[in-house]
Design a protein around this motif. Structure first.
Motif, mmCIF file in Angstrom:
data_model
loop_
_atom_site.group_PDB
_atom_site.id
_atom_site.type_symbol
_atom_site.label_atom_id
_atom_site.label_comp_id
_atom_site.label_asym_id
_atom_site.label_seq_id
_atom_site.Cartn_x
_atom_site.Cartn_y
_atom_site.Cartn_z
ATOM 1 N N GLN A 187 -2.268 -9.362 -5.950
ATOM 2 C CA GLN A 187 -3.324 -8.902 -6.856
ATOM 3 C C GLN A 187 -4.670 -8.719 -6.145
ATOM 4 O OE1 GLN A 187 -2.393 -8.042 -9.883
ATOM 5 N NE2 GLN A 187 -0.322 -8.813 -9.451
ATOM 6 N N THR A 188 -4.663 -8.829 -4.824
ATOM 7 C CA THR A 188 -5.915 -8.790 -4.061
ATOM 8 C C THR A 188 -6.094 -7.437 -3.380
ATOM 9 O OG1 THR A 188 -5.684 -11.161 -3.624
ATOM 10 C CG2 THR A 188 -7.240 -9.931 -2.245
ATOM 11 N N PRO A 189 -7.261 -6.799 -3.520
ATOM 12 C CA PRO A 189 -7.513 -5.541 -2.802
ATOM 13 C C PRO A 189 -7.451 -5.771 -1.289
ATOM 14 C CG PRO A 189 -9.158 -5.902 -4.516
ATOM 15 C CD PRO A 189 -8.398 -7.186 -4.376
ATOM 16 N N LEU A 190 -6.923 -4.778 -0.567
ATOM 17 C CA LEU A 190 -6.780 -4.889 0.883
ATOM 18 C C LEU A 190 -7.670 -3.877 1.598
ATOM 19 C CD1 LEU A 190 -2.925 -5.366 1.369
ATOM 20 C CD2 LEU A 190 -4.695 -7.094 0.921
ATOM 21 N N ILE A 191 -8.153 -4.273 2.755
ATOM 22 C CA ILE A 191 -8.929 -3.410 3.649
ATOM 23 C C ILE A 191 -8.076 -3.197 4.890
ATOM 24 C CG2 ILE A 191 -11.040 -3.186 5.006
ATOM 25 C CD1 ILE A 191 -12.257 -5.281 2.983
ATOM 26 N N LEU A 192 -7.674 -1.960 5.140
ATOM 27 C CA LEU A 192 -6.768 -1.671 6.251
ATOM 28 C C LEU A 192 -7.436 -0.769 7.276
ATOM 29 C CD1 LEU A 192 -3.376 -1.034 4.397
ATOM 30 C CD2 LEU A 192 -4.284 -3.187 5.307
ATOM 31 N N PHE A 193 -6.760 -0.622 8.417
ATOM 32 C CA PHE A 193 -7.222 0.319 9.436
ATOM 33 C C PHE A 193 -6.915 1.747 9.000
ATOM 34 C CE2 PHE A 193 -7.046 -3.514 12.010
ATOM 35 C CZ PHE A 193 -8.193 -3.382 12.777
ATOM 36 N N ASP A 194 -7.516 2.695 9.707
ATOM 37 C CA ASP A 194 -7.231 4.101 9.441
ATOM 38 C C ASP A 194 -5.755 4.390 9.692
ATOM 39 O OD1 ASP A 194 -9.789 4.790 8.714
ATOM 40 O OD2 ASP A 194 -10.404 5.317 10.760
ATOM 41 N N GLU A 213 3.258 -2.450 -3.972
ATOM 42 C CA GLU A 213 2.390 -1.507 -3.278
ATOM 43 C C GLU A 213 0.965 -2.044 -3.363
ATOM 44 O OE1 GLU A 213 2.898 1.240 -1.487
ATOM 45 O OE2 GLU A 213 5.080 1.014 -1.681
ATOM 46 N N PRO A 214 0.293 -2.211 -2.248
ATOM 47 C CA PRO A 214 -1.018 -2.854 -2.273
ATOM 48 C C PRO A 214 -2.117 -1.934 -2.808
ATOM 49 C CG PRO A 214 -0.511 -2.139 -0.056
ATOM 50 C CD PRO A 214 0.723 -1.880 -0.879
ATOM 51 N N ASP A 215 -3.178 -2.543 -3.292
ATOM 52 C CA ASP A 215 -4.385 -1.830 -3.708
ATOM 53 C C ASP A 215 -5.303 -1.740 -2.492
ATOM 54 O OD1 ASP A 215 -6.595 -0.759 -4.936
ATOM 55 O OD2 ASP A 215 -7.219 -2.656 -5.884
ATOM 56 N N ILE A 216 -5.325 -0.564 -1.858
ATOM 57 C CA ILE A 216 -6.125 -0.379 -0.642
ATOM 58 C C ILE A 216 -7.495 0.162 -1.048
ATOM 59 C CG2 ILE A 216 -6.272 0.775 1.597
ATOM 60 C CD1 ILE A 216 -3.186 1.039 1.468
ATOM 61 N N VAL A 217 -8.534 -0.619 -0.824
ATOM 62 C CA VAL A 217 -9.876 -0.233 -1.274
ATOM 63 C C VAL A 217 -10.705 0.411 -0.172
ATOM 64 C CG1 VAL A 217 -9.973 -1.920 -3.124
ATOM 65 C CG2 VAL A 217 -10.731 -2.573 -0.824
ATOM 66 N N ALA A 218 -10.308 0.224 1.087
ATOM 67 C CA ALA A 218 -11.075 0.823 2.187
ATOM 68 C C ALA A 218 -10.201 0.886 3.427
ATOM 69 C CB ALA A 218 -12.339 0.017 2.474
ATOM 70 N N ARG A 219 -10.515 1.868 4.273
ATOM 71 C CA ARG A 219 -9.875 2.004 5.586
ATOM 72 C C ARG A 219 -10.965 2.241 6.620
ATOM 73 N NH1 ARG A 219 -4.280 3.251 5.586
ATOM 74 N NH2 ARG A 219 -3.408 3.678 3.520
#
Length: 298
Positions: A187-194, A213-219
């Motif tokens: 349930q946690t937003p994820l910050i991933l690489f490009d 499927e994760p919630d990706i908020v930024a790359r």
């Protein structure tokens, strides 16, 4: 054209005769005579006009002598240059490295390599894993730093094996945990690489195995920026423990990711069966030294 016959002819002209040329190249006079005759037969014209004990250049001989001197000089230069390359006094090393972890793992090795082989030019390319693999396939680089597992078309040597840590904002209830799984972060937003970074694929494959499927908020491709996004409470990011330890932030807690199949295994890869120059072999040997003896200060 045989360089030995050409050198014999050039020495006859330089030394002013066959006997003098024979002494200069440590051969018999008959050997020199046969060599010049063989060259004349190959060219199909006389090179010397023999008048008594004197030998004068014919018009064809003048051309062959002038060009021959240059050819022999170029050959000597070529041999000298190849000897320098074999002796690692000259050469080029083409490396492709990913942005994540390269400064920590490879900067010390660059310093050692430079001290040992100051005549070797190092050409460095920095890209994500997908781009590096393409450049390696095309032969544009000798080696690529890549995360395992990689394509079967590459050979590889492991450089470093590290677990991942989750970067969690202080104040988030999960920040007090000593270990986390990806299921804990459902349930946690994820910050991933490009896109194009293998670390992304490792995380996304693991979330799918965990059934979500994760919630990706930024790359981003910038580690420091990602840490600041976490500090601002935007979400959770992931880094190898070695890299995360160098970026402490009072607003971020580093929690070990206890998830099978998410280990960060950096390797030095090269095309299977590819020719490796002496400069490349020296780099690979140095990488091997760094594994068995992590202190690369000497």
């Amino acid at each position: 054209m045989d360089f030995r016959t050409l050198r014999a002819f050039v020495e006859v002209v330089r030394q002013g005769g066959f006997s003098q040329a024979a002494k200069a190249v440590f051969a018999t006079q008959s050997t020199i005579s046969k060599a010049v005759k063989q060259l004349e037969e190959e060219i199909g014209a006389p090179l010397l006009d023999r008048i008594g004990h004197r030998s004068l250049l014919t018009p064809v001989g003048e051309v062959v002598y002038r060009r021959g001197v240059r050819l022999l000089a170029d050959r000597d230069d070529l041999i000298a240059e190849l000897d320098e390359i074999r002796g690692l006094k000259r050469g080029v090393l083409k490396l492709g490295l990913p942005p994540v972890g390269s400064a920590t793992l490879f900067a010390p090795l660059f310093a050692v390599y430079r001290r040992r082989y100051p005549g070797i030019e190092v050409r460095l390319a920095e890209y994500g894993s997908d781009e590096l693999e393409e450049r390696l396939r095309a032969g544009e680089i000798d080696f690529a730093g890549a995360l395992l597992p990689t394509s079967a078309e590459f050979e590889w040597q492991e450089v470093r094996h590290e677990p991942l840590v989750a970067l969690v904002p202080v104040g988030n209830p999960l920040s007090v945990e000593s270990r986390l799984t990806l299921a804990d972060l459902r349930q946690t937003p994820l910050i991933l690489f490009d896109s194009g970074f293998t670390l992304n694929r490792i995380i996304l494959d693991a979330t799918r195995r965990a059934g979500f499927e994760p919630d990706i908020v930024a790359r981003s491709s910038q580690i420091d920026f990602m840490v600041q996004l976490v500090a601002a409470g935007l979400g959770v990011a992931f880094l190898p423990r070695l890299i995360a330890a160098q970026r402490p932030d009072p607003a971020v807690r580093q929690v070990l990711l206890d998830e099978p199949g998410t280990e960060w295994i950096m390797a030095m890869c090269w095309r299977r069966g590819a020719f490796l120059s002496e400069a490349a072999k020296a780099w690979l040997a140095l990488v091997g030294e760094s594994i068995s003896r992590p202190d690369t200060s000497v």
